[in-house]
Motif scaffolding. Structure first.
Motif: not given
Length: 483
Positions: A255, A266-267, A259, A270-271, A264
């Motif tokens: 998940d 992930k949803t 970067k 978006g991030l 981050y």
């Protein structure tokens, strides 16, 4: 009820010469009001409650299924307020020194350079990670959550048995034991005023969020997650409980992504930036680009983001160097070295088998000692000499001769006992107590902690993976603590 109960030469938490101790009298008098049939009904209702709520743990490799509920015993461990205050002071002192040790060995190494601890115990330790030397640890705190295991000897003196500074489990059981106790046995509470657990999760959330990475502006709220290995982890229920109670997302490695040295989540929108990770997976699995490259549980690149101070990882990476069973022997010296104080709670005498003289003593007395693998936990790879067969003692003799630095030995402590009600009768069982420490900018001790009980008669092993169970732990308010 207790006609066949023998306290013998052990320190008993509840009884003395067949009579209840002062702080157990109201509980004892209430207990006499119940028939055996009523106690059996309540006992069955309590066990069913754990099963219905899905409060389980996993025993790896167990026959007949790996998913278990921890057996619950309704007779609580009751701790007078005066005793608890002493425990709190001793545990805070110990964890403070351990944190200073971790900060030291991953930076200046003063305690090693001064010769107080042999450098090889750190440098050759499999849990000492050179990859995080000099890492920017948020607020200088390596120990967000610790589980310190206490025992009482035959005189009733508390001693530290073990420090757990990586991923100590079981905090959820402290709450569930209290919940089941209040629901199933409400009568026992009427005569007691107890230290409450109500503020614990709020304090834990605040401590978690106090580990702010340096780049965060004061106006920005830190974003935190709990990183789990997933549903097959032995303490998965613990992870679910803690994430829910702290109101943070429960995530797996897949998940998250890294970067530009930032982490981050992930949803579907978006991030989303992540600033603090309370991880419940081992160091080796955290980052496949640095540690185990076959790990599917971790997050590639997360260690670099951590070293740059762009994310806080709790507990800090590399804590294992401070809580293995060999380093344990040096914790009293750490307290004197860093704090200029004498330890408030003593260790159990420990023989280091890398010392030739101590090794020979242990080999000559295997039938009297407990031998432990310095890196193992959960009661695995352990010899309890007085209860072992000749064949098992010979196996451990060979293990010691082959890798003496991998083992320590301790005298067989006459662990304190307390009554348990199982299989429709009362009998004495050995116990220990895991104290939970929550540390951010402030340090909190969870009132009471988790009492673990060796439900198998005569057994000294309290671990749930070895057939142990749990009890509610009461800390009394004030001098008397009961009406």
């Amino acid at each position: 009820m207790f006609k066949t109960y023998e306290t013998a030469t052990f320190f008993d938490e509840m009884l003395e010469q067949g009579l209840p101790k002062k702080h157990y009298i109201p509980f004892y008098e209430q207990l006499l009001q119940f028939t055996n049939e009523q106690l059996v009904q309540k006992h069955n209702a309590a066990q069913s409650s754990f099963l219905r709520q899905g409060i389980t743990f996993t025993v790896y490799g167990a026959k007949g299924g790996t998913e278990r509920t921890m057996p619950f015993d309704f007779i609580p461990i009751i701790i007078p307020n005066e005793n608890w205050k002493e425990i709190e002071r001793g545990i805070k002192q110990r964890v403070k020194a351990l944190n200073l040790f971790l900060q030291d060995v991953y930076n200046e190494r003063n305690i090693l350079n001064d010769g107080l601890i042999p450098a090889h115990l750190v440098d050759d330790n499999p849990y000492y990670y050179r990859q995080v030397i000099g890492a920017n640890v948020a607020i200088g705190n390596h120990i967000f959550m610790a589980g310190i295991d206490l025992i009482r000897d035959e005189f009733g003196t508390y001693r530290v048995l073990e420090d757990n500074l990586r991923n100590p489990s079981g905090l959820s059981y402290v709450f569930q034991n209290r919940y089941v106790m209040r629901k199933t046995y409400p009568e026992f509470f009427s005569a007691y005023a107890l230290e409450s657990l109500e503020d614990v999760m709020r304090d834990m959330q605040q401590a978690l969020l106090s580990h702010r990475p340096q780049y965060l502006e004061p106006s920005e709220e830190p974003q935190a997650v709990l990183l789990t290995a997933g549903v097959y982890n032995s303490a998965y229920y613990d992870h679910v409980f803690l994430a829910k109670e702290m109101n943070i997302p429960l995530v797996e490695g897949r998940d998250l992504l890294v970067k530009d040295d930032r982490v981050y989540l992930k949803t579907i929108h978006g991030l989303k930036r992540v600033d603090i990770i309370y991880r419940r997976i081992d160091d080796d699995f955290l980052d496949p680009t640095v540690f185990r490259e076959d790990s599917l549980l971790g997050v590639p690149g997360i260690l670099h983001a951590y070293k740059e101070g762009n994310v806080a990882i709790l507990n800090a990476v590399g804590n294992g160097v401070a809580d293995d069973k060999a380093m344990y022997a040096y914790v009293p010296d750490m307290i004197r070295y860093y704090l200029y104080e004498e330890p408030i709670i003593e260790n159990v005498k420990t023989y280091l088998l890398s010392n030739e003289e101590e090794k020979q003593y242990v080999l000559d007395n295997l039938d009297k000692l407990v031998v432990k693998n310095v890196g193992a936990s959960g009661g695995y790879d352990m010899l309890i000499g007085p209860h072992a067969t000749d064949e098992l003692r010979e196996i451990f003799r060979e293990k010691i001769l082959e890798a003496p630095h991998q083992y320590i030995a301790q005298p067989t402590i006459m662990l304190s006992r307390a009554p348990a009600f199982q299989k429709e009768r009362f009998y004495p069982c050995h116990i220990d107590l895991r104290i939970y420490v929550i540390q951010g900018t402030e340090t909190h001790i969870v009132p009471g902690g988790l009492s673990r009980v060796a439900l198998k008669e005569g057994s000294l092993v309290v671990n749930s993976s070895q057939g142990g169970g749990g009890k509610d732990t009461w800390v009394l308010k004030g001098d008397e603590g009961h009406a």
